[in-house]
Design a protein around this motif. Structure first.
Motif, PDB file in Angstrom:
ATOM      1  N   ALA A  72      -3.377  -4.814   6.078  1.00 55.95           N
ATOM      2  CA  ALA A  72      -3.619  -4.140   4.803  1.00 55.95           C
ATOM      3  C   ALA A  72      -2.418  -4.298   3.875  1.00 55.95           C
ATOM      4  O   ALA A  72      -2.569  -4.387   2.658  1.00 55.95           O
ATOM      5  CB  ALA A  72      -3.908  -2.654   5.028  1.00 55.95           C
ATOM      6  N   ASN A  73      -1.238  -4.329   4.448  1.00 58.44           N
ATOM      7  CA  ASN A  73       0.018  -4.436   3.707  1.00 58.44           C
ATOM      8  C   ASN A  73       0.825  -5.593   4.294  1.00 58.44           C
ATOM      9  O   ASN A  73       1.654  -5.389   5.195  1.00 58.44           O
ATOM     10  CB  ASN A  73       0.796  -3.125   3.810  1.00 58.44           C
ATOM     11  CG  ASN A  73       2.077  -3.141   2.996  1.00 58.44           C
ATOM     12  OD1 ASN A  73       2.544  -4.187   2.577  1.00 58.44           O
ATOM     13  ND2 ASN A  73       2.657  -1.969   2.797  1.00 58.44           N
ATOM     14  N   PRO A  74       0.589  -6.819   3.824  1.00 60.37           N
ATOM     15  CA  PRO A  74       1.251  -7.987   4.408  1.00 60.37           C
ATOM     16  C   PRO A  74       2.771  -7.999   4.273  1.00 60.37           C
ATOM     17  O   PRO A  74       3.417  -8.854   4.891  1.00 60.37           O
ATOM     18  CB  PRO A  74       0.619  -9.160   3.645  1.00 60.37           C
ATOM     19  CG  PRO A  74      -0.713  -8.655   3.208  1.00 60.37           C
ATOM     20  CD  PRO A  74      -0.465  -7.210   2.865  1.00 60.37           C
ATOM     21  N   LEU A  75       3.342  -7.086   3.504  1.00 65.82           N
ATOM     22  CA  LEU A  75       4.802  -7.018   3.443  1.00 65.82           C
ATOM     23  C   LEU A  75       5.398  -6.569   4.772  1.00 65.82           C
ATOM     24  O   LEU A  75       6.612  -6.643   4.967  1.00 65.82           O
ATOM     25  CB  LEU A  75       5.248  -6.092   2.311  1.00 65.82           C
ATOM     26  CG  LEU A  75       4.913  -6.582   0.902  1.00 65.82           C
ATOM     27  CD1 LEU A  75       5.401  -5.582  -0.140  1.00 65.82           C
ATOM     28  CD2 LEU A  75       5.507  -7.963   0.628  1.00 65.82           C
ATOM     29  N   HIS A  76       4.537  -6.103   5.684  1.00 67.69           N
ATOM     30  CA  HIS A  76       4.991  -5.734   7.029  1.00 67.69           C
ATOM     31  C   HIS A  76       4.589  -6.774   8.073  1.00 67.69           C
ATOM     32  O   HIS A  76       4.710  -6.521   9.274  1.00 67.69           O
ATOM     33  CB  HIS A  76       4.419  -4.364   7.414  1.00 67.69           C
ATOM     34  CG  HIS A  76       5.026  -3.230   6.655  1.00 67.69           C
ATOM     35  ND1 HIS A  76       6.297  -2.768   6.887  1.00 67.69           N
ATOM     36  CD2 HIS A  76       4.539  -2.473   5.635  1.00 67.69           C
ATOM     37  CE1 HIS A  76       6.569  -1.765   6.061  1.00 67.69           C
ATOM     38  NE2 HIS A  76       5.520  -1.577   5.286  1.00 67.69           N
ATOM     39  N   LYS A  87      -2.736   3.791   7.557  1.00 68.77           N
ATOM     40  CA  LYS A  87      -2.863   2.333   7.536  1.00 68.77           C
ATOM     41  C   LYS A  87      -1.959   1.666   6.489  1.00 68.77           C
ATOM     42  O   LYS A  87      -2.015   0.455   6.321  1.00 68.77           O
ATOM     43  CB  LYS A  87      -4.319   1.939   7.255  1.00 68.77           C
ATOM     44  CG  LYS A  87      -5.311   2.414   8.313  1.00 68.77           C
ATOM     45  CD  LYS A  87      -6.701   1.911   8.006  1.00 68.77           C
ATOM     46  CE  LYS A  87      -7.714   2.381   9.053  1.00 68.77           C
ATOM     47  NZ  LYS A  87      -7.994   3.820   8.935  1.00 68.77           N
ATOM     48  N   VAL A  88      -1.123   2.430   5.791  1.00 68.75           N
ATOM     49  CA  VAL A  88      -0.355   1.845   4.689  1.00 68.75           C
ATOM     50  C   VAL A  88       0.656   0.805   5.154  1.00 68.75           C
ATOM     51  O   VAL A  88       1.104  -0.019   4.357  1.00 68.75           O
ATOM     52  CB  VAL A  88       0.363   2.927   3.849  1.00 68.75           C
ATOM     53  CG1 VAL A  88      -0.631   3.823   3.152  1.00 68.75           C
ATOM     54  CG2 VAL A  88       1.340   3.730   4.711  1.00 68.75           C
ATOM     55  N   ARG A  89       1.006   0.820   6.436  1.00 72.72           N
ATOM     56  CA  ARG A  89       1.958  -0.156   6.974  1.00 72.72           C
ATOM     57  C   ARG A  89       1.296  -1.171   7.910  1.00 72.72           C
ATOM     58  O   ARG A  89       1.980  -1.990   8.520  1.00 72.72           O
ATOM     59  CB  ARG A  89       3.095   0.569   7.703  1.00 72.72           C
ATOM     60  CG  ARG A  89       3.938   1.456   6.792  1.00 72.72           C
ATOM     61  CD  ARG A  89       4.955   2.279   7.581  1.00 72.72           C
ATOM     62  NE  ARG A  89       5.965   1.443   8.211  1.00 72.72           N
ATOM     63  CZ  ARG A  89       7.097   1.058   7.643  1.00 72.72           C
ATOM     64  NH1 ARG A  89       7.370   1.451   6.402  1.00 72.72           N
ATOM     65  NH2 ARG A  89       7.969   0.301   8.279  1.00 72.72           N
ATOM     66  N   ASN A  90      -0.022  -1.114   8.023  1.00 69.86           N
ATOM     67  CA  ASN A  90      -0.740  -2.094   8.831  1.00 69.86           C
ATOM     68  C   ASN A  90      -0.585  -3.471   8.173  1.00 69.86           C
ATOM     69  O   ASN A  90      -0.957  -3.644   7.001  1.00 69.86           O
ATOM     70  CB  ASN A  90      -2.217  -1.712   8.911  1.00 69.86           C
ATOM     71  CG  ASN A  90      -3.031  -2.631   9.814  1.00 69.86           C
ATOM     72  OD1 ASN A  90      -2.793  -3.830   9.881  1.00 69.86           O
ATOM     73  ND2 ASN A  90      -4.025  -2.067  10.473  1.00 69.86           N
ATOM     74  N   MET A 128       0.820  -1.212   0.000  1.00 71.13           N
ATOM     75  CA  MET A 128       0.000   0.000   0.000  1.00 71.13           C
ATOM     76  C   MET A 128       0.862   1.274   0.000  1.00 71.13           C
ATOM     77  O   MET A 128       0.345   2.383  -0.111  1.00 71.13           O
ATOM     78  CB  MET A 128      -0.921   0.024   1.217  1.00 71.13           C
ATOM     79  CG  MET A 128      -1.907  -1.132   1.299  1.00 71.13           C
ATOM     80  SD  MET A 128      -3.131  -1.164  -0.037  1.00 71.13           S
ATOM     81  CE  MET A 128      -2.548  -2.577  -0.991  1.00 71.13           C
ATOM     82  N   GLU A 129       2.187   1.098   0.098  1.00 70.13           N
ATOM     83  CA  GLU A 129       3.100   2.239   0.015  1.00 70.13           C
ATOM     84  C   GLU A 129       3.627   2.454  -1.406  1.00 70.13           C
ATOM     85  O   GLU A 129       4.269   3.474  -1.677  1.00 70.13           O
ATOM     86  CB  GLU A 129       4.278   2.034   0.968  1.00 70.13           C
ATOM     87  CG  GLU A 129       3.866   1.937   2.425  1.00 70.13           C
ATOM     88  CD  GLU A 129       5.018   1.565   3.328  1.00 70.13           C
ATOM     89  OE1 GLU A 129       5.522   2.460   4.036  1.00 70.13           O
ATOM     90  OE2 GLU A 129       5.420   0.377   3.322  1.00 70.13           O
ATOM     91  N   LEU A 130       3.382   1.486  -2.284  1.00 69.47           N
ATOM     92  CA  LEU A 130       3.781   1.567  -3.698  1.00 69.47           C
ATOM     93  C   LEU A 130       5.283   1.828  -3.849  1.00 69.47           C
ATOM     94  O   LEU A 130       5.717   2.749  -4.539  1.00 69.47           O
ATOM     95  CB  LEU A 130       2.975   2.647  -4.436  1.00 69.47           C
ATOM     96  CG  LEU A 130       1.443   2.468  -4.422  1.00 69.47           C
ATOM     97  CD1 LEU A 130       0.764   3.576  -5.217  1.00 69.47           C
ATOM     98  CD2 LEU A 130       1.044   1.094  -4.950  1.00 69.47           C
ATOM     99  N   THR A 131       6.069   0.965  -3.224  1.00 67.79           N
ATOM    100  CA  THR A 131       7.528   1.117  -3.268  1.00 67.79           C
ATOM    101  C   THR A 131       8.209   0.068  -4.139  1.00 67.79           C
ATOM    102  O   THR A 131       9.440   0.053  -4.218  1.00 67.79           O
ATOM    103  CB  THR A 131       8.107   1.031  -1.851  1.00 67.79           C
ATOM    104  OG1 THR A 131       7.778  -0.247  -1.281  1.00 67.79           O
ATOM    105  CG2 THR A 131       7.578   2.143  -0.964  1.00 67.79           C
ATOM    106  N   GLY A 132       7.460  -0.801  -4.795  1.00 71.60           N
ATOM    107  CA  GLY A 132       8.066  -1.870  -5.581  1.00 71.60           C
ATOM    108  C   GLY A 132       8.845  -1.356  -6.777  1.00 71.60           C
ATOM    109  O   GLY A 132       8.394  -0.474  -7.499  1.00 71.60           O
ATOM    110  N   SER A 133      10.018  -1.927  -7.001  1.00 70.63           N
ATOM    111  CA  SER A 133      10.879  -1.463  -8.097  1.00 70.63           C
ATOM    112  C   SER A 133      10.256  -1.695  -9.464  1.00 70.63           C
ATOM    113  O   SER A 133      10.464  -0.904 -10.397  1.00 70.63           O
ATOM    114  CB  SER A 133      12.237  -2.168  -8.028  1.00 70.63           C
ATOM    115  OG  SER A 133      12.095  -3.576  -8.186  1.00 70.63           O
ATOM    116  N   THR A 134       9.458  -2.762  -9.623  1.00 64.68           N
ATOM    117  CA  THR A 134       8.888  -3.066 -10.937  1.00 64.68           C
ATOM    118  C   THR A 134       7.742  -2.128 -11.307  1.00 64.68           C
ATOM    119  O   THR A 134       7.275  -2.155 -12.450  1.00 64.68           O
ATOM    120  CB  THR A 134       8.425  -4.533 -11.017  1.00 64.68           C
ATOM    121  OG1 THR A 134       7.667  -4.867  -9.849  1.00 64.68           O
ATOM    122  CG2 THR A 134       9.618  -5.467 -11.138  1.00 64.68           C
TER     123      THR A 134
END
Length: 309
Positions: free
Chosen positions: A232-236, A226-229, A190-196
């Motif tokens: 909501a954002n399982p990468l965390h 909530k972008v790091r919850n 949800m933070e839209l940080t992916g390199s691709t």
């Protein structure tokens, strides 16, 4: 940690069907930037078009745990084993109708039943309504006598997020966890940080950062709290004791990095996590089930993985 990189020199002509569908959607949305949510939902219900009808699969509408669902029952399937399918569509569009045929193909390949959730959608019902509905269905299945180990969660795109996050929710509720998780092209960040998001911007014909940001605003709001919850954002998330996980993605899509990071994070926590990337394919390419060999081969790989659990 297992990664399957499926390199292809040329894609099948049938694979172009999904690319053309996405390109058409993008053109229609550009031509009508003020599409209502109702119009967007009608548009995304065309997602079923690339998928050919699976043979020998019957369907049944139902309510499970207070949630409207659609069952897919392949002839001769083991009804004591269930896939809980959470459809994609940015948490706001998509439905059991758009995903019915894909769910049927997955049920048939694994020899189980599949229940597709018509969970409450954003923006009318923002996070965490979707996870609450998934938990209600899971608890109802457990109460019916189906064993946790015989249930798997599965989803695509935003629904892939839900397939992962719902298991985290089950753990939060103190429930026994399901036996496995399958995520097609999961949208997690949800933070839209992916390199691709940048490196595949020219090869992904539909998904882009502005589109995702609009979906984020509907799903969790615009304040960014909530972008790091992890729900909501399982990468965390903490993936300790998470079930075996199968992830796939298309090599051409901007969300490829989400899939790679999910596998890396899960593997670091000791999870059996498999990632399959098919070169040149678009977002949620298993929608080409029954039509394109790339999708059918991927579904066979998933079935082999499932049978070896």
């Amino acid at each position: 940690m297992k990664s399957i990189e499926n390199k292809t020199t040329t894609l099948s002509k049938e694979a172009d069907y999904l690319r053309a569908l996405y390109q058409g959607w993008g053109e229609r949305m550009t031509a009508n930037p003020n599409m209502t949510i109702e119009d967007l939902r009608s548009l995304f219900d065309e997602w079923e078009k690339p998928t050919l009808e699976p043979e020998d699969v019957t369907y049944k509408t139902d309510t499970v745990g207070g949630v409207d669902v659609l069952w897919a029952f392949p002839i001769g399937c083991d009804k004591s084993k269930v896939l809980i399918y959470t459809h994609g569509g940015g948490f706001a569009v998509g439905s059991s109708s758009s995903h019915r045929k894909l769910a049927g193909h997955m049920a048939k390949a694994l020899g189980v039943s599949t229940v597709v959730l018509d969970y409450r959608r954003a923006p009318e019902n923002p996070f965490p309504a979707q996870l609450e509905d998934a938990a209600s269905v899971y608890q109802a299945l457990l109460a019916s006598g189906i064993k946790a180990k015989d249930i798997g969660t599965i989803g695509d795109s935003a629904g892939g997020n839900l397939a992962v996050a719902s298991v985290l929710k089950f753990r939060e509720l103190g429930l026994e966890l399901p036996g496995f998780v399958i995520a097609f092209s999961p949208w997690l960040d949800m933070e839209l940080t992916g390199s691709t998001l940048e490196t595949n911007a020219d090869t992904d014909v539909f998904i882009n950062a502005p589109l995702l940001q609009g979906m984020i605003n509907m799903f969790i709001g615009e304040d960014g709290s909530k972008v790091r919850n992890p729900l909501a954002n399982p990468l965390h998330a903490d993936f300790k004791d998470f079930p075996p996980l199968y992830i796939n993605a298309g090599g051409a899509e901007v969300l490829l990095d989400d899939a790679r990071r999910l596998q890396a994070r899960a593997t670091k926590a000791g999870v059996q996590a498999t990632l399959s990337v098919v070169d040149g394919m678009q977002h949620v390419f298993p929608f080409l089930a029954g039509r394109a060999p790339e999708a059918d081969e991927e579904i066979r790989r998933i079935a082999d993985w499932y049978k070896a659990l």
